[in-house]
Enzyme design. Structure first.
Site, PDB file in Angstrom:
ATOM      1  CG  ASP A 116      -1.692   1.262   1.373  1.00  0.00           C
ATOM      2  OD1 ASP A 116      -2.499   1.549   0.474  1.00  0.00           O
ATOM      3  OD2 ASP A 116      -1.495   1.980   2.375  1.00  0.00           O
ATOM      4  CG  LEU A 161      -8.931  34.678   2.744  1.00  0.00           C
ATOM      5  CD1 LEU A 161      -9.976  34.771   1.632  1.00  0.00           C
ATOM      6  CD2 LEU A 161      -9.590  34.347   4.071  1.00  0.00           C
TER       7      LEU A 161
END
Length: 697
Positions: free
Chosen positions: A382, A462
């Site tokens: 994985d 932001l």
């Protein structure tokens, strides 16, 4: 209720006699695990013959009462009719038999005879029972050898055989106890205490005291210790061990989460749905005991061969007696038993290798895991948390006109500096590594799973996803579409930075490859692995980017669900491959179970750790190469033991059959060979392979 009473007591120490301990199906190892999981209990030691247990504990009334209540109401799992329980090692009895066999020649003849028959009777009874229930096996040969020697009043020979049989059983039992004890300690629950809301107050409890329905509190930086549903709060949750995705997810009331998830930011209160830690260590012990007693294919082959040799040896002994009428020569033949060393060398080598591996941080759950790991030719990984570290790092800083790379990075890091999210940590770490000064940030607002809003030098900044910047805040991001597309194709995650309603640029991050990954894949190929494959639930671009860094990777597949990973492993097996699968998440459990050998990383979810046959206990993939080498080494040791046992015993059998050695010498040579083979198996199994360190890039 079971009859139980305290027979002796000291501060912090109880000796308790319990009638239930005499039940033939009672499993002391299981009950030992149950007792050790009581908060405050330390040492536990059973004496089944006396029907007692000694428990060491913290001397407080609560702990003492809990111990007594537990023993008075033995759990049903402690007495399992189908459980084949083993006796605990008896060093005193083994030593007594050895001493008596040595002093036999010095005893009066009649007294030596009485004691010798008493000492040999259990062997004779066991041989008769085996003959009636299981056929001609090694127990029958042992009984015949002892019986012939007793019949001929060769008391020293008979007692020496009995003593050496007891020594072999003792060594195997000690190996069991040491291995189970070490492996159990390595698999103890990693979360010992939890915070719980009870009666309006927040208290801290041992995990063993948790009940279904408790409201469990989890905050930033904590691992979720139970399965449950969120009742209050929101959080950014690292579920890489569950989903395989490296990016955290947003969870809120009503969501169900599993143990093993890590809270990066936020605070949640869970309704505990799945608990039962009071039997967790007990279940681990039961599993380990069963797995240790589950014989590998190689061990089964050895035992079948050993059992087939028993009738041949018995027939030779009887034939020798019929031909020569020399019972001493027949007894000498019967004392040479092929099966002892053949049968015992395999489990001794296996357990020693398991013990040695565990000391290196490699947990092998049973003989079959060791045997299968030696035969593996295909390794399937994985990606997230296995070949990669599951930790993000900044790879690119792409500013728009009017701002430099360092200024863009410093601005983003200033806004993110109070944020516990892994993306924020990666940005701040990169800024610090470049020596950038961070301006103070104020009026910081975290928008879970979206981004952060902060005022830096009096201006609103932001930082977050494109969805947050463009759709939620209405800032145009189209100017960076080309560079953003290129970065995404290279498998990178993007962080958009804006100030005062204007986009300033993007920062790219990527889950870092483990530094040792390249070398490990190369070493696995050198250790006999022919094919290496990586499976991932990530996007194609991310997968290809990882594959490009691993020259020894043969194949990579992406966008996979858990059941698809298991199906790929199954297809490889149908093609004739012996497959090992390495992963760390709940989503990897189907593939871990399907593979011939499942390998779990140290940070793996509990389900993955229990599904795997091999658990790496340190964050180092080099241990996987070491595990493979240990498995191959154990197989070579077993073959060497087999050849030595057959060769030397054949020589002893020839000498005994020709009358050149008496029964006593035949028994000594045979048993010396057995002990020597077992000693070699144990000593060679303790040798540790040299592990290469460093990235090897």
């Amino acid at each position: 209720m079971t009859e139980c009473r305290v027979v002796h007591e000291l501060p912090g120490r109880l000796r308790i006699r319990c009638a239930g301990f005499h039940d033939p199906s009672f499993d002391p190892a299981y009950m030992e695990a149950v007792l050790k999981n009581i908060s405050g209990v330390g040492r536990v030691r059973f004496n089944i013959g006396a029907g007692t247990v000694v428990v060491g504990y913290n001397p407080d009334n609560t702990c003492r009462k809990t111990i007594l209540a537990c023993l008075k109401s033995l759990p049903a799992e402690a007495c399992h009719p189908m459980q084949k329980c083993h006796s605990l090692p008896d060093p005193v009895g083994t030593a007594a038999k050895a001493v008596f066999s040595l002093v036999t020649p010095a005893l009066p003849r009649r007294l030596a005879g009485v004691f010798s028959w008493a000492m040999g009777l259990p062997v004779l009874v066991r041989g008769m029972e085996t003959l009636l229930t299981g056929g001609v096996k090694v127990e029958v040969l042992d009984a015949a050898a002892v019986g012939f020697s007793l019949g001929q009043k060769q008391y020293f020979t008979a007692n020496a055989i009995v003593a050496l049989l007891a020594l072999g059983e003792y060594l195997e039992q000690v190996s069991d106890v040491k291995t189970i004890g070490l492996l159990s300690s390595l698999l103890r629950p990693r979360v010992e205490q939890v915070r719980v809301q009870r009666d309006g107050a927040e208290i801290r409890l041992a995990l063993t005291e948790l009940r279904v329905g408790d409201r469990v509190v989890c905050g930033s930086g904590e691992m979720v210790s139970v399965d449950g549903r969120i009742m209050e709060g929101e959080a950014s949750l690292d579920q890489s061990s569950i989903t395989g995705e490296s990016m955290p997810v947003h969870v809120q009331p009503g969501d169900e989460i599993l143990s093993g998830s890590l809270i990066h930011e936020g605070r949640i209160i869970l309704d505990a749905r799945q608990v039962g830690p009071e039997t967790r260590l007990a279940r681990i012990n039961r599993f380990l005991e069963n797995s240790l007693r589950f014989k590998s294919h190689g061990q089964q082959q050895s035992e079948r061969l050993a059992d087939r040799l028993v009738p041949a040896t018995l027939g030779m002994g009887l034939g020798m007696f019929l031909l020569t009428r020399d019972i001493r020569r027949a007894a000498a033949v019967l004392t040479v038993d092929f099966s002892c060393a053949i049968k015992l060398a395999n489990p001794v080598a296996t357990r020693t290798a398991m013990y040695s591996a565990a000391r290196e941080g490699i947990l092998l759950k049973g003989a079959q895991a060791l045997y299968a790991l030696a035969r593996v030719d295909t390794m399937v990984f994985d990606k997230t948390g296995t070949l990669t570290r599951g930790a993000l790092e900044v790879t690119d800083v792409v500013p728009e006109t009017g701002i430099s790379r360092n200024d863009l990075l410093a601005l983003a890091a200033a806004a993110e500096s109070h944020y516990a999210h892994p993306v924020a940590r990666a940005v701040v770490a990169e800024a610090k590594s470049r020596g950038l000064a961070l301006s103070p940030a104020g009026r910081v607002d975290f928008i879970v799973a979206h981004g952060v809003s902060a005022y830096v030098n009096g201006r609103r900044v932001l930082v977050g996803s494109r969805h947050f910047i463009e759709e939620d805040e209405g800032i145009d991001c189209s100017e960076v579409d080309r560079s953003a597309g290129t970065l995404r194709k290279n498998g990178k995650n993007l962080l958009y930075v804006a100030r005062e309603n204007r986009l300033l640029g993007v920062i790219a991050l990527r889950d870092a490859l483990r530094p040792e990954a390249v070398r490990v894949l190369r070493d696995l190929k050198a250790a006999g692995i022919r094919k290496i494959i990586t499976l991932t639930g990530d996007h194609p671009a991310t997968a290809r980017a990882v594959a490009g860094q691993l020259p020894d990777l043969d194949e990579i597949r992406w966008d996979l669900k858990p059941e698809q990973k298991a199906a790929i492993v199954s297809d490889l097996q149908k093609q004739g491959h012996q497959v090992a699968f390495a992963g760390d998440g709940v989503n990897d459990a189907p593939a871990l179970i399907t593979a011939d050998v499942g390998i779990c990383m140290p940070g793996g979810a509990d389900l993955a750790r229990e599904s795997a046959q091999v658990v790496l206990l340190k964050e180092d993939l080099n241990d996987l190469v070491a595990a493979r080498k240990m498995a191959v080494q154990a197989r070579k040791i077993i073959r060497t033991c087999f050849n030595a046992s057959v060769g030397l015993n054949s020589l002893f059998l020839l000498l005994a059959g020709s009358g050149r050695i008496p029964p006593v010498l035949a028994a000594v040579l045979h048993n010396a060979n057995t002990v020597g083979v077992l000693g070699y198996a144990a000593a060679a199994g303790m040798q540790r392979p040299v592990k290469k360190k460093g990235p090897g890039l």
